[in-house]
Design a protein around this motif. Structure first.
Motif, PDB file in Angstrom:
ATOM      1  N   ALA A   1       0.841  -1.198   0.000  1.00  0.00           N
ATOM      2  CA  ALA A   1       0.000   0.000   0.000  1.00  0.00           C
ATOM      3  C   ALA A   1       0.878   1.251   0.000  1.00  0.00           C
ATOM      4  O   ALA A   1       0.558   2.246  -0.666  1.00  0.00           O
ATOM      5  CB  ALA A   1      -0.932  -0.005   1.208  1.00  0.00           C
ATOM      6  N   MET A   2       1.996   1.188   0.708  1.00  0.00           N
ATOM      7  CA  MET A   2       2.936   2.317   0.701  1.00  0.00           C
ATOM      8  C   MET A   2       3.565   2.506  -0.674  1.00  0.00           C
ATOM      9  O   MET A   2       3.852   3.634  -1.078  1.00  0.00           O
ATOM     10  CB  MET A   2       4.013   2.105   1.769  1.00  0.00           C
ATOM     11  N   VAL A   3       3.753   1.417  -1.404  1.00  0.00           N
ATOM     12  CA  VAL A   3       4.281   1.521  -2.773  1.00  0.00           C
ATOM     13  C   VAL A   3       3.288   2.269  -3.659  1.00  0.00           C
ATOM     14  O   VAL A   3       3.679   3.123  -4.462  1.00  0.00           O
ATOM     15  CB  VAL A   3       4.616   0.130  -3.352  1.00  0.00           C
ATOM     16  N   VAL A   4       2.006   1.964  -3.520  1.00  0.00           N
ATOM     17  CA  VAL A   4       0.973   2.673  -4.291  1.00  0.00           C
ATOM     18  C   VAL A   4       1.026   4.170  -3.970  1.00  0.00           C
ATOM     19  O   VAL A   4       1.023   5.011  -4.880  1.00  0.00           O
ATOM     20  CB  VAL A   4      -0.426   2.096  -3.992  1.00  0.00           C
ATOM     21  N   LEU A   5       1.070   4.499  -2.689  1.00  0.00           N
ATOM     22  CA  LEU A   5       1.139   5.906  -2.270  1.00  0.00           C
ATOM     23  C   LEU A   5       2.388   6.586  -2.809  1.00  0.00           C
ATOM     24  O   LEU A   5       2.328   7.689  -3.355  1.00  0.00           O
ATOM     25  CB  LEU A   5       1.102   6.004  -0.742  1.00  0.00           C
TER      26      LEU A   5
ATOM     27  N   GLY B   1      12.114  15.834   2.682  1.00  0.00           N
ATOM     28  CA  GLY B   1      13.506  15.389   2.705  1.00  0.00           C
ATOM     29  C   GLY B   1      13.828  14.529   3.914  1.00  0.00           C
ATOM     30  O   GLY B   1      14.534  13.522   3.808  1.00  0.00           O
ATOM     31  N   ILE B   2      13.302  14.910   5.060  1.00  0.00           N
ATOM     32  CA  ILE B   2      13.523  14.119   6.278  1.00  0.00           C
ATOM     33  C   ILE B   2      12.871  12.741   6.131  1.00  0.00           C
ATOM     34  O   ILE B   2      13.461  11.717   6.495  1.00  0.00           O
ATOM     35  CB  ILE B   2      12.981  14.877   7.513  1.00  0.00           C
ATOM     36  N   GLY B   3      11.674  12.720   5.584  1.00  0.00           N
ATOM     37  CA  GLY B   3      10.996  11.439   5.354  1.00  0.00           C
ATOM     38  C   GLY B   3      11.773  10.558   4.389  1.00  0.00           C
ATOM     39  O   GLY B   3      11.927   9.358   4.609  1.00  0.00           O
ATOM     40  N   ALA B   4      12.293  11.155   3.307  1.00  0.00           N
ATOM     41  CA  ALA B   4      13.080  10.390   2.336  1.00  0.00           C
ATOM     42  C   ALA B   4      14.328   9.808   2.996  1.00  0.00           C
ATOM     43  O   ALA B   4      14.662   8.636   2.785  1.00  0.00           O
ATOM     44  CB  ALA B   4      13.469  11.276   1.151  1.00  0.00           C
TER      45      ALA B   4
ATOM     46  N   MET C   1       9.151   4.779  -1.019  1.00  0.00           N
ATOM     47  CA  MET C   1       8.918   5.974  -0.198  1.00  0.00           C
ATOM     48  C   MET C   1      10.124   6.909  -0.245  1.00  0.00           C
ATOM     49  O   MET C   1       9.959   8.133  -0.264  1.00  0.00           O
ATOM     50  CB  MET C   1       8.586   5.580   1.239  1.00  0.00           C
ATOM     51  N   THR C   2      11.337   6.360  -0.267  1.00  0.00           N
ATOM     52  CA  THR C   2      12.530   7.198  -0.398  1.00  0.00           C
ATOM     53  C   THR C   2      12.470   7.998  -1.692  1.00  0.00           C
ATOM     54  O   THR C   2      12.696   9.214  -1.691  1.00  0.00           O
ATOM     55  CB  THR C   2      13.809   6.332  -0.380  1.00  0.00           C
ATOM     56  N   LEU C   3      12.149   7.324  -2.781  1.00  0.00           N
ATOM     57  CA  LEU C   3      12.117   7.998  -4.083  1.00  0.00           C
ATOM     58  C   LEU C   3      10.937   8.962  -4.201  1.00  0.00           C
ATOM     59  O   LEU C   3      11.088  10.074  -4.712  1.00  0.00           O
ATOM     60  CB  LEU C   3      12.090   6.957  -5.198  1.00  0.00           C
ATOM     61  N   GLY C   4       9.763   8.542  -3.728  1.00  0.00           N
ATOM     62  CA  GLY C   4       8.583   9.411  -3.799  1.00  0.00           C
ATOM     63  C   GLY C   4       8.741  10.662  -2.949  1.00  0.00           C
ATOM     64  O   GLY C   4       8.459  11.782  -3.400  1.00  0.00           O
ATOM     65  N   LEU C   5       9.186  10.484  -1.710  1.00  0.00           N
ATOM     66  CA  LEU C   5       9.393  11.645  -0.834  1.00  0.00           C
ATOM     67  C   LEU C   5      10.558  12.505  -1.320  1.00  0.00           C
ATOM     68  O   LEU C   5      10.515  13.734  -1.206  1.00  0.00           O
ATOM     69  CB  LEU C   5       9.633  11.179   0.606  1.00  0.00           C
TER      70      LEU C   5
ATOM     71  N   ALA D   1       4.255   5.754  -5.385  1.00  0.00           N
ATOM     72  CA  ALA D   1       4.208   5.889  -6.844  1.00  0.00           C
ATOM     73  C   ALA D   1       3.379   7.105  -7.237  1.00  0.00           C
ATOM     74  O   ALA D   1       3.783   7.903  -8.095  1.00  0.00           O
ATOM     75  CB  ALA D   1       3.637   4.622  -7.475  1.00  0.00           C
ATOM     76  N   GLY D   2       2.224   7.249  -6.598  1.00  0.00           N
ATOM     77  CA  GLY D   2       1.374   8.404  -6.894  1.00  0.00           C
ATOM     78  C   GLY D   2       2.032   9.714  -6.528  1.00  0.00           C
ATOM     79  O   GLY D   2       2.033  10.667  -7.312  1.00  0.00           O
ATOM     80  N   LEU D   3       2.618   9.776  -5.342  1.00  0.00           N
ATOM     81  CA  LEU D   3       3.277  11.005  -4.888  1.00  0.00           C
ATOM     82  C   LEU D   3       4.477  11.345  -5.761  1.00  0.00           C
ATOM     83  O   LEU D   3       4.654  12.497  -6.170  1.00  0.00           O
ATOM     84  CB  LEU D   3       3.715  10.870  -3.430  1.00  0.00           C
ATOM     85  N   GLY D   4       5.305  10.356  -6.037  1.00  0.00           N
ATOM     86  CA  GLY D   4       6.509  10.602  -6.837  1.00  0.00           C
ATOM     87  C   GLY D   4       6.187  11.103  -8.234  1.00  0.00           C
ATOM     88  O   GLY D   4       6.784  12.064  -8.719  1.00  0.00           O
TER      89      GLY D   4
END
Length: 194
Positions: free
Chosen positions: A103-107, A171-174, A154-158, A109-112
């Motif tokens: 589910a985090m991958v879906v999020l 940036g902190i999240g990434a 999440m690293t790439l999207g954030l 991908a959308g954010l990135g």
């Protein structure tokens, strides 16, 4: 006042403009459930190598080596699986961790894609994740790969969001997810270097 009404109109306009990628994330999550059976309890462990990860989780959690623990693997995923597994059962922990991860991958991908292009690109990226069979199936795997995929995504999207909007929280999240990726598997070091 007029100023307050103008702000509300701008906020509504902005929400409408951003809606496609958020709708895409919601549709992607439904697709993950529909195609990959994410968040659906399984009566058995699933994946090609679960018989290595589940005993490893038990050994790491209990601090014992019953033989066969791959010491070249980082112990973070087995520790998480074992801790959650001891509380709710290893089978339940495995599919729950995998489902949350995908589910985090879906999020991500959308954010990135939203950050790199526009809301419609975010929509397309998010709905594409469950259409890729191994990614849909990964929502049931009892291995470290769904969690490693999620931390990478999440690293790439954030990171893309940080580069686009320059807000420190992105940036902190990434950085946090890059560290998590390295903690999960030594191959996550590539994210730390980037």
């Amino acid at each position: 006042s007029l100023c307050r009404e103008e702000r509300r109109m701008l906020l509504n306009k902005r929400a409408f403009q951003e809606a496609p990628w958020l709708v895409g994330v919601a549709a992607g999550l439904v697709g993950l459930w529909w195609r990959g059976h994410a968040f659906v309890p399984l009566p058995f462990l699933s994946s090609y190598d679960w018989m290595e990860y589940v005993p490893s989780a038990y050994m790491v959690t209990h601090g014992v080596d019953l033989g066969g623990y791959a010491t070249w693997r980082n112990p973070l995923y087995p520790a998480i699986l074992g801790t959650v597994g001891e509380a709710i059962g290893y089978n339940e922990a495995a599919w729950l961790i995998a489902s949350i991860s995908m589910a985090m991958v879906v999020l991500a991908a959308g954010l990135g894609a939203r950050a790199m292009a526009n809301p419609w690109a975010g929509f397309t990226a998010a709905i594409t994740v469950p259409l890729i069979n191994p990614w849909a199936e990964a929502s049931r795997w009892a291995t470290l790969y769904p969690m490693l995929t999620a931390s990478t995504a999440m690293t790439l999207g954030l990171g893309a969001a940080y580069m686009r909007w320059k807000t420190p929280v992105w940036g902190i999240g990434a950085a946090a997810f890059a560290g998590l990726a390295f903690g999960i598997d030594f191959r996550g070091i590539s994210l730390l270097v980037a």
